[in-house]
Design a protein around this motif. Structure first.
Motif, PDB file in Angstrom:
ATOM      1  N   UNK A   1      12.659 -10.717 -14.011  1.00  0.00           N
ATOM      2  CA  UNK A   1      11.601 -12.081 -14.357  1.00  0.00           C
ATOM      3  C   UNK A   1      11.554 -12.785 -12.774  1.00  0.00           C
ATOM      4  N   UNK A   2      12.185 -12.798 -12.043  1.00  0.00           N
ATOM      5  CA  UNK A   2      11.840 -13.633 -10.737  1.00  0.00           C
ATOM      6  C   UNK A   2      10.858 -12.777  -9.991  1.00  0.00           C
ATOM      7  N   UNK A   3      10.905 -11.471  -9.821  1.00  0.00           N
ATOM      8  CA  UNK A   3      10.170 -10.640  -9.171  1.00  0.00           C
ATOM      9  C   UNK A   3       8.478 -10.843  -9.858  1.00  0.00           C
ATOM     10  N   UNK A   4       8.827 -10.754 -11.160  1.00  0.00           N
ATOM     11  CA  UNK A   4       7.337 -10.600 -12.080  1.00  0.00           C
ATOM     12  C   UNK A   4       6.843 -12.198 -11.997  1.00  0.00           C
ATOM     13  N   UNK A   5       7.431 -12.981 -11.435  1.00  0.00           N
ATOM     14  CA  UNK A   5       6.649 -14.319 -11.574  1.00  0.00           C
ATOM     15  C   UNK A   5       5.851 -14.618 -10.321  1.00  0.00           C
ATOM     16  N   UNK A   6       6.301 -13.593  -8.968  1.00  0.00           N
ATOM     17  CA  UNK A   6       5.530 -13.930  -8.072  1.00  0.00           C
ATOM     18  C   UNK A   6       4.048 -13.267  -7.997  1.00  0.00           C
ATOM     19  N   UNK A   7       3.349 -13.944  -7.936  1.00  0.00           N
ATOM     20  CA  UNK A   7       1.772 -13.766  -8.148  1.00  0.00           C
ATOM     21  C   UNK A   7       1.322 -12.393  -7.080  1.00  0.00           C
ATOM     22  N   UNK A   8       0.227 -11.802  -7.547  1.00  0.00           N
ATOM     23  CA  UNK A   8      -0.143 -10.442  -6.441  1.00  0.00           C
ATOM     24  C   UNK A   8      -0.660 -11.334  -5.220  1.00  0.00           C
ATOM     25  N   UNK A   9      -1.391 -12.464  -5.370  1.00  0.00           N
ATOM     26  CA  UNK A   9      -1.876 -13.125  -4.253  1.00  0.00           C
ATOM     27  C   UNK A   9      -0.886 -13.598  -3.158  1.00  0.00           C
ATOM     28  N   UNK A  10       0.482 -13.623  -3.619  1.00  0.00           N
ATOM     29  CA  UNK A  10       1.217 -14.100  -2.502  1.00  0.00           C
ATOM     30  C   UNK A  10       1.709 -12.717  -1.911  1.00  0.00           C
ATOM     31  N   UNK A  11       1.647 -11.468  -2.511  1.00  0.00           N
ATOM     32  CA  UNK A  11       1.821 -10.287  -1.868  1.00  0.00           C
ATOM     33  C   UNK A  11       0.641  -9.786  -1.011  1.00  0.00           C
ATOM     34  N   UNK A  12      -0.560 -10.350  -1.294  1.00  0.00           N
ATOM     35  CA  UNK A  12      -1.493 -10.070  -0.536  1.00  0.00           C
ATOM     36  C   UNK A  12      -1.732 -11.039   0.642  1.00  0.00           C
ATOM     37  N   UNK A  13      -1.248 -12.040   0.697  1.00  0.00           N
ATOM     38  CA  UNK A  13      -1.406 -13.083   1.624  1.00  0.00           C
ATOM     39  C   UNK A  13      -0.084 -12.472   2.576  1.00  0.00           C
TER      40      UNK A  13
ATOM     41  N   UNK B   1       0.639  -9.354   2.978  1.00  0.00           N
ATOM     42  CA  UNK B   1       0.414  -7.919   3.589  1.00  0.00           C
ATOM     43  C   UNK B   1      -0.787  -7.931   4.441  1.00  0.00           C
ATOM     44  N   UNK B   2      -1.851  -8.613   4.196  1.00  0.00           N
ATOM     45  CA  UNK B   2      -3.064  -8.700   4.958  1.00  0.00           C
ATOM     46  C   UNK B   2      -2.758  -8.770   6.453  1.00  0.00           C
ATOM     47  N   UNK B   3      -2.220 -10.071   6.853  1.00  0.00           N
ATOM     48  CA  UNK B   3      -2.170 -10.169   8.328  1.00  0.00           C
ATOM     49  C   UNK B   3      -1.375  -8.881   9.048  1.00  0.00           C
ATOM     50  N   UNK B   4      -0.275  -8.377   8.424  1.00  0.00           N
ATOM     51  CA  UNK B   4       0.517  -7.206   8.834  1.00  0.00           C
ATOM     52  C   UNK B   4      -0.354  -6.234   9.003  1.00  0.00           C
ATOM     53  N   UNK B   5      -1.329  -5.935   8.144  1.00  0.00           N
ATOM     54  CA  UNK B   5      -2.176  -4.938   8.154  1.00  0.00           C
ATOM     55  C   UNK B   5      -3.235  -4.915   9.259  1.00  0.00           C
ATOM     56  N   UNK B   6      -3.916  -6.062   9.545  1.00  0.00           N
ATOM     57  CA  UNK B   6      -4.773  -6.538  10.547  1.00  0.00           C
ATOM     58  C   UNK B   6      -4.023  -6.261  11.936  1.00  0.00           C
TER      59      UNK B   6
ATOM     60  N   UNK C   1       2.572  -0.177   5.213  1.00  0.00           N
ATOM     61  CA  UNK C   1       2.857  -0.881   4.197  1.00  0.00           C
ATOM     62  C   UNK C   1       3.794  -0.556   3.054  1.00  0.00           C
ATOM     63  N   UNK C   2       3.909   0.958   2.851  1.00  0.00           N
ATOM     64  CA  UNK C   2       4.793   1.273   1.840  1.00  0.00           C
ATOM     65  C   UNK C   2       6.147   1.190   2.475  1.00  0.00           C
TER      66      UNK C   2
ATOM     67  N   UNK D   1      -1.539  -2.855  -4.411  1.00  0.00           N
ATOM     68  CA  UNK D   1      -1.662  -4.239  -3.415  1.00  0.00           C
ATOM     69  C   UNK D   1      -2.097  -3.778  -2.196  1.00  0.00           C
ATOM     70  N   UNK D   2      -1.806  -2.480  -1.491  1.00  0.00           N
ATOM     71  CA  UNK D   2      -1.981  -1.967  -0.349  1.00  0.00           C
ATOM     72  C   UNK D   2      -3.440  -1.451  -0.425  1.00  0.00           C
ATOM     73  N   UNK D   3      -3.977  -1.032  -1.744  1.00  0.00           N
ATOM     74  CA  UNK D   3      -5.400  -0.444  -1.805  1.00  0.00           C
ATOM     75  C   UNK D   3      -6.221  -1.694  -1.803  1.00  0.00           C
ATOM     76  N   UNK D   4      -5.762  -2.723  -2.304  1.00  0.00           N
ATOM     77  CA  UNK D   4      -6.665  -4.271  -2.545  1.00  0.00           C
ATOM     78  C   UNK D   4      -6.857  -4.636  -0.992  1.00  0.00           C
TER      79      UNK D   4
END
Length: 163
Positions: free
Chosen positions: A94-106, A108-113, A135-136, A144-147
């Motif tokens: 439930x704790x992991x499910x409560x994390x929004x995809x936007x948090x993961x995107x935020x 991952x995005x600088x890591x990929x850049x 990323x994997x 998330x990676x694809x986004x």
């Protein structure tokens, strides 16, 4: 290391838990290394849980937030770390499910850049393959990676055209 008696273990662990969050497995492992017998370990753990020095759900919330925002880990890596800490699946899901995809995107995005800047001289296909593997390895899911890659491909291609 000298053996620790039950009272001393209780004092050490309450002081430790007062400073930072710890899970039950961490506390049990410390007591095991100190040579405390299993009955004493059970009594100490019962006290720590009853007095809320150790709270698995609270620990999970803080652990997940820290690993996603500060360490920039993806869901899979956080989940593996929680499994290694022997946290019950019903507590951490439930704790992991409560994390929004936007948090993961935020996260991952600088890591990929940053990683993309180190991958000069490769075709877009090779670059994207390496970025996906990177990323994997950080525990991010493919959706998330694809986004992130879709957004980076739309916005980030101009970065290399400044020459």
């Amino acid at each position: 290391m000298k053996e620790v008696n039950e009272k001393e273990a209780l004092l050490r662990l309450t002081a430790l838990c007062a400073r930072a969050e710890h899970c039950a497995w961490d506390m049990t492992e410390k007591m095991r290394r100190w040579g405390l017998d299993e009955e004493a370990q059970a009594r100490v753990m019962a006290y720590l849980v009853a007095e809320r020095y150790v709270d698995e759900e609270r620990y999970c919330r803080l652990f997940v937030r820290e690993k996603v925002t500060h360490n920039r880990w993806g869901r899979r890596k956080v989940e593996q770390a929680l499994m290694a800490k022997r946290i019950d699946r019903q507590v951490y899901l439930p704790v992991l499910d409560s994390v929004d995809d936007a948090d993961y995107l935020a996260a991952l995005r600088p890591l990929l850049q940053s990683k993309r800047r180190t991958l000069r001289g490769l075709s877009d296909y090779e670059q994207n393959g390496r970025l996906v593997r990177f990323a994997m390895s950080r525990g991010f899911t493919m959706d998330i990676i694809r986004q992130c890659l879709d957004v980076d491909d739309d916005n980030g291609m101009e970065d290399g055209d400044d020459d």
